[in-house]
Scaffold this active site. Structure first.
Site, PDB file in Angstrom:
ATOM      1  N   GLY A 214       0.807  -0.953  -0.014  1.00 42.63           N
ATOM      2  CA  GLY A 214      -0.101   0.064   0.091  1.00 42.63           C
ATOM      3  C   GLY A 214       0.812   1.333  -0.031  1.00 42.63           C
TER       4      GLY A 214
ATOM      5  CG  ASP B  55       0.103  -4.715   5.648  1.00 43.60           C
ATOM      6  OD1 ASP B  55      -0.087  -5.868   5.083  1.00 43.60           O
ATOM      7  OD2 ASP B  55       0.349  -3.794   4.836  1.00 43.60           O
ATOM      8  N   GLY B  56      -0.047  -1.714   6.377  1.00 46.00           N
ATOM      9  CA  GLY B  56      -1.366  -0.719   6.206  1.00 46.00           C
ATOM     10  C   GLY B  56      -2.561  -1.448   6.510  1.00 46.00           C
ATOM     11  CB  ALA B  57      -5.224  -1.303   8.263  1.00 45.13           C
ATOM     12  CG  ASP B  58      -8.107  -1.093   3.042  1.00 40.88           C
ATOM     13  OD1 ASP B  58      -7.331  -0.189   2.420  1.00 40.88           O
ATOM     14  OD2 ASP B  58      -8.037  -2.267   2.653  1.00 40.88           O
TER      15      ASP B  58
ATOM     16  CE  LYS C 250      -3.370  -5.782   6.094  1.00 44.43           C
ATOM     17  NZ  LYS C 250      -2.857  -4.721   5.331  1.00 44.43           N
ATOM     18  N   GLY C 251      -7.032  -5.016   1.994  1.00 51.07           N
ATOM     19  CA  GLY C 251      -7.343  -5.734   0.695  1.00 51.07           C
ATOM     20  C   GLY C 251      -7.606  -4.754  -0.268  1.00 51.07           C
TER      21      GLY C 251
ATOM     22  CD  GLU D  64      -1.707  -6.496   2.600  1.00 53.82           C
ATOM     23  OE1 GLU D  64      -2.891  -7.004   2.669  1.00 53.82           O
ATOM     24  OE2 GLU D  64      -1.268  -5.243   2.192  1.00 53.82           O
TER      25      GLU D  64
ATOM     26  CE  LYS E 200      -6.842   4.491   4.833  1.00 53.14           C
ATOM     27  NZ  LYS E 200      -5.785   3.442   4.560  1.00 53.14           N
TER      28      LYS E 200
HETATM   29  O1  DER Z   1      -4.171  -3.684   0.617  1.00 50.26           O
HETATM   30  C1  DER Z   1      -3.991  -3.810   1.849  1.00 50.26           C
HETATM   31  O2  DER Z   1      -4.411  -4.388   2.947  1.00 50.26           O
HETATM   32  C2  DER Z   1      -3.170  -2.397   2.138  1.00 50.26           C
HETATM   33  O3  DER Z   1      -2.346  -2.794   3.383  1.00 50.26           O
HETATM   34  C3  DER Z   1      -3.570  -0.728   1.913  1.00 50.26           C
HETATM   35  O4  DER Z   1      -5.277  -1.119   1.994  1.00 50.26           O
HETATM   36  C4  DER Z   1      -3.269   0.004   2.806  1.00 50.26           C
HETATM   37  O5  DER Z   1      -3.581   0.887   2.001  1.00 50.26           O
HETATM   38  P1  DER Z   1      -2.899   2.373   2.362  1.00 50.26           P
HETATM   39  O6  DER Z   1      -1.626   2.052   3.345  1.00 50.26           O
HETATM   40  O7  DER Z   1      -2.527   2.759   0.812  1.00 50.26           O
HETATM   41  O8  DER Z   1      -3.930   3.287   2.811  1.00 50.26           O
END
Ligand code: DER
Length: 246
Positions: free
Chosen positions: A31, A86-89, A99-100, A108, A126
């Site tokens: 992400g 990791d990131g998250a939505d 996520k996704g 992930e 988020k």
């Molecule tokens: O696809 C995911 O799960 C990514 O981690 C993503 O959704 C996080 O997105 P962002 O860091 O661009 O906001």
């Protein structure tokens, strides 16, 4: 730009807290927030990074590691990691996450579960309470192309709307994710399709229960609900502060 600054704040705070010298096997998510994670790790210096291995969660993540000159590893060789960031939505009050958004949730989740410590980093958009309130496009679900129509039928039977429904925030409906600069559906790094499935708020209050029901549908490869996995979540705020939840 406030959102990018917030991503950077969250990423730096999480790396400073959880990526210590003793961390040798590190998972890098996908992400637009994780580039700041890599930037902060890189700033720790070549001396400490030369003894580390970095595992990617997809094509974009792998390119990040390579371009940063960090050692690339594979989950085949390292089934346990010290830490994955990791990131998250969207993140709810119990640190469950959707996520996704980037269609990377299979790899992930593999690296999230394989890590002793899994941490999410995100901007303030988020930081939620019930999943689906801010992220309204639905739960990203990776499905085998052969089975996508059957899985969409199963999801509609479970309660994902196929026409706009006031009980589903944002009025979004069950959708096969189509490419923008590509004719036809988005294809994941694993060669599968992504279905985005919104659900009524009541159902989103039990993400674990929903995850279990969806995961058991034949043809589903992985579900973009990460439940009970996170040790902490860091959110950068508009005012330049950082909120850490655990
Ligand atoms: O696809 C995911 O799960 C990514 O981690 C993503 O959704 C996080 O997105 P962002 O860091 O661009 O906001």
């Amino acid at each position: 730009e406030p959102i990018e600054k917030a991503k950077r704040l969250a990423a730096f705070a999480a790396v400073d807290k959880f990526v210590g010298k003793d961390c040798k096997i590190i998972g890098i998510g996908s992400g637009s927030t994780v580039p700041y994670v890599v930037e902060r790790i890189q700033s720790q210096g070549a001396e400490v990074n030369k003894d580390r291995i970095f595992l990617p969660t997809g094509f974009q993540s792998k390119e990040l590691i390579i371009q940063a000159g960090l050692n690339l590893g594979d989950v085949d060789q390292h089934v346990r990691l010290d830490v994955t960031i990791d990131g998250a939505d969207e993140v709810d009050s119990d640190l469950n996450a959707i996520k996704g958004g980037g269609a990377c949730q299979l790899r992930e989740k593999v690296l999230a579960e394989a890590a002793d410590t899994w941490v999410m980093v995100a901007d303030y958009r988020k930081n939620g309470t019930v999943l689906g309130e801010n992220w309204t496009q639905g739960i990203p679900i990776e499905v085998a192309p052969f089975a996508y129509a059957k899985v969409m039928y199963d999801l509609s039977r479970l309660g994902s709307p196929i026409k706009s429904d006031p009980s589903v925030s944002g009025g979004k409906i069950l959708t096969l994710r189509m490419g923008k600069a590509k004719a036809g559906p988005v294809v994941s790094d694993n060669g599968n399709f992504i279905v985005d499935a919104p659900f009524p708020r009541e159902m989103m209050k039990d993400p674990k229960g929903l995850l279990t029901k969806i995961k058991l549908m034949t043809g589903v490869v992985e579900v973009g609900l990460f439940c009970g996995l996170a040790k902490a979540a860091y959110f950068g705020n508009e005012d330049g502060s950082v909120t850490a939840r655990w």
